[in-house]
Enzyme design. Sequence first.
Site, PDB file in Angstrom:
ATOM      1  CD1 TRP A 101      -2.229  -2.125   1.914  1.00 53.52           C
ATOM      2  CD2 TRP A 101      -2.956  -1.294  -0.033  1.00 53.52           C
ATOM      3  NE1 TRP A 101      -3.239  -2.935   1.453  1.00 53.52           N
ATOM      4  CE2 TRP A 101      -3.688  -2.453   0.264  1.00 53.52           C
ATOM      5  CE3 TRP A 101      -3.226  -0.614  -1.215  1.00 53.52           C
ATOM      6  CZ2 TRP A 101      -4.703  -2.949  -0.568  1.00 53.52           C
ATOM      7  CZ3 TRP A 101      -4.221  -1.094  -2.055  1.00 53.52           C
ATOM      8  CH2 TRP A 101      -4.942  -2.246  -1.725  1.00 53.52           C
ATOM      9  CG  ASP A 171      -3.225   3.887   4.211  1.00 58.39           C
ATOM     10  OD1 ASP A 171      -4.251   3.698   4.899  1.00 58.39           O
ATOM     11  OD2 ASP A 171      -2.981   3.244   3.163  1.00 58.39           O
ATOM     12  CE  LYS A 195      -8.856  -3.103   3.620  1.00 56.15           C
ATOM     13  NZ  LYS A 195      -7.679  -2.416   3.187  1.00 56.15           N
TER      14      LYS A 195
HETATM   15  C1  LIG Z   1      -7.163  -1.880   1.951  1.00 54.74           C
HETATM   16  C2  LIG Z   1      -6.140  -0.837   2.062  1.00 54.74           C
HETATM   17  C3  LIG Z   1      -6.002   0.189   1.112  1.00 54.74           C
HETATM   18  C4  LIG Z   1      -6.864   0.262  -0.113  1.00 54.74           C
HETATM   19  O1  LIG Z   1      -8.170   0.564   0.221  1.00 54.74           O
HETATM   20  P1  LIG Z   1      -9.245   0.946  -0.904  1.00 54.74           P
HETATM   21  O2  LIG Z   1     -10.323   1.542  -0.085  1.00 54.74           O
HETATM   22  O3  LIG Z   1      -9.603  -0.308  -1.604  1.00 54.74           O
HETATM   23  O4  LIG Z   1      -8.605   1.922  -1.811  1.00 54.74           O
HETATM   24  C5  LIG Z   1      -5.047   1.149   1.323  1.00 54.74           C
HETATM   25  N1  LIG Z   1      -4.253   1.120   2.396  1.00 54.74           N
HETATM   26  C6  LIG Z   1      -4.341   0.144   3.328  1.00 54.74           C
HETATM   27  C7  LIG Z   1      -3.435   0.167   4.508  1.00 54.74           C
HETATM   28  C8  LIG Z   1      -5.292  -0.856   3.191  1.00 54.74           C
HETATM   29  O5  LIG Z   1      -5.382  -1.825   4.118  1.00 54.74           O
END
Ligand SMILES: *Cc1c(COP(=O)(O)O)cnc(C)c1O
Length: 360
Positions: A101, A171, A195
């Site tokens: 990511w 993030d 998540k």
């Molecule tokens: C799942 C995830 C993403 C991507 O998420 P989307 O909403 O599908 O763009 C980005 N960063 C992390 C840490 C993730 O777990």
Amino acid sequence: MSRVYNFSAGPAVLPEEVLKEAQAELLDYNGTGMSVMEMSHRSKAFDEIIQSAEADLRELLNISDDYEVLFLSGSATHQFAQVPMNLMKNRVADYIITGQWSKKAYQEALIYGKANKIASSEDKTFSYIPDCSDLPVSPDADYVYICENNTIYGTKFKKLPNTKGKILVADVSSCFLSEPMDVEKYGVIFGGVQKNVGPAGMSIAIVRKDLITDDVLEGTPTIMKYKTQADAKSLYNTPNCWDIYICGKVFKWLKKMGGLEVMKKHNEDKAKILYDYLDSSKMFKGTVVKEDRSLMNVPFVIGDKDLEAKFIKEAESNGLKSLKGHRTVGGMRASIYNAMPVEGVKALVEFMKKFEEENA
Ligand SMILES: *Cc1c(COP(=O)(O)O)cnc(C)c1O
């Protein structure tokens, strides 16, 4: 109805209580005679939903008035672009690469300027967090970027990097609200909600107010400016009303559970059950160095593809779902987010013990 234990990395398990409440309100939200799905985002009922969601989130994370809370349609991946568009004024940013990511975010930033990899754990398949106490931070960097919890590889920053005075962008998609965090240490915190917080289709960004300006990169679409959404209180476009509603319910559930200190303790207790077993097992092995282990995502392997396939299949038929590891890592991964009850982790460990005995 029979509910399973869902170990999916995302979209992921939500608190059953929240789902039941939403079910009860599906046809008639709070005496309005309509579903939240059918409701104007300018209505009084929805205004109360979004206001109390924001207030509860502010309370949970202790977010001061120096920060804006934005509910943004789309995903965490949208933020990989939105962050540089809004922040990369010198067109320079430093990225710490701890998994897929952060790599994707870095690659996106390259479209807008000079993105530098200032640290990486790719040499050991992202199985650790690099030492970030004295990194070669670029003097003209607009920000330093991390992915705080690495969903795929199962590592977590236990200590934030020393950014040498630069703005920290994180993030937090897969650790959001799993434990308290000191918001003041960041310029931007963002996460996709699917998540640990709600249904897919939205991200939440917590942005320091002085970073929200009209001074964005040339060509930035109106909708991608943080200022557009901050000025419109996240209602510039029709937002994902349903998602905001469910997230709001999850915030209330977290408050009822006792807040983030209590959640942290729950999450530590749950993760310990699984990690202790992994450390004692002769068959299963965790893939991450101990000090950097995530409380949310736990990858593990047997080291024999056939046996791993057998394990995943038998686990499925025992109501333990979505344990297959990410396609880039293989093996297994158990995501044990806030809403995974301790009983689910205990059931998984009992099943692993039994599988180990039967297949030794
Ligand atoms: C799942 C995830 C993403 C991507 O998420 P989307 O909403 O599908 O763009 C980005 N960063 C992390 C840490 C993730 O777990």
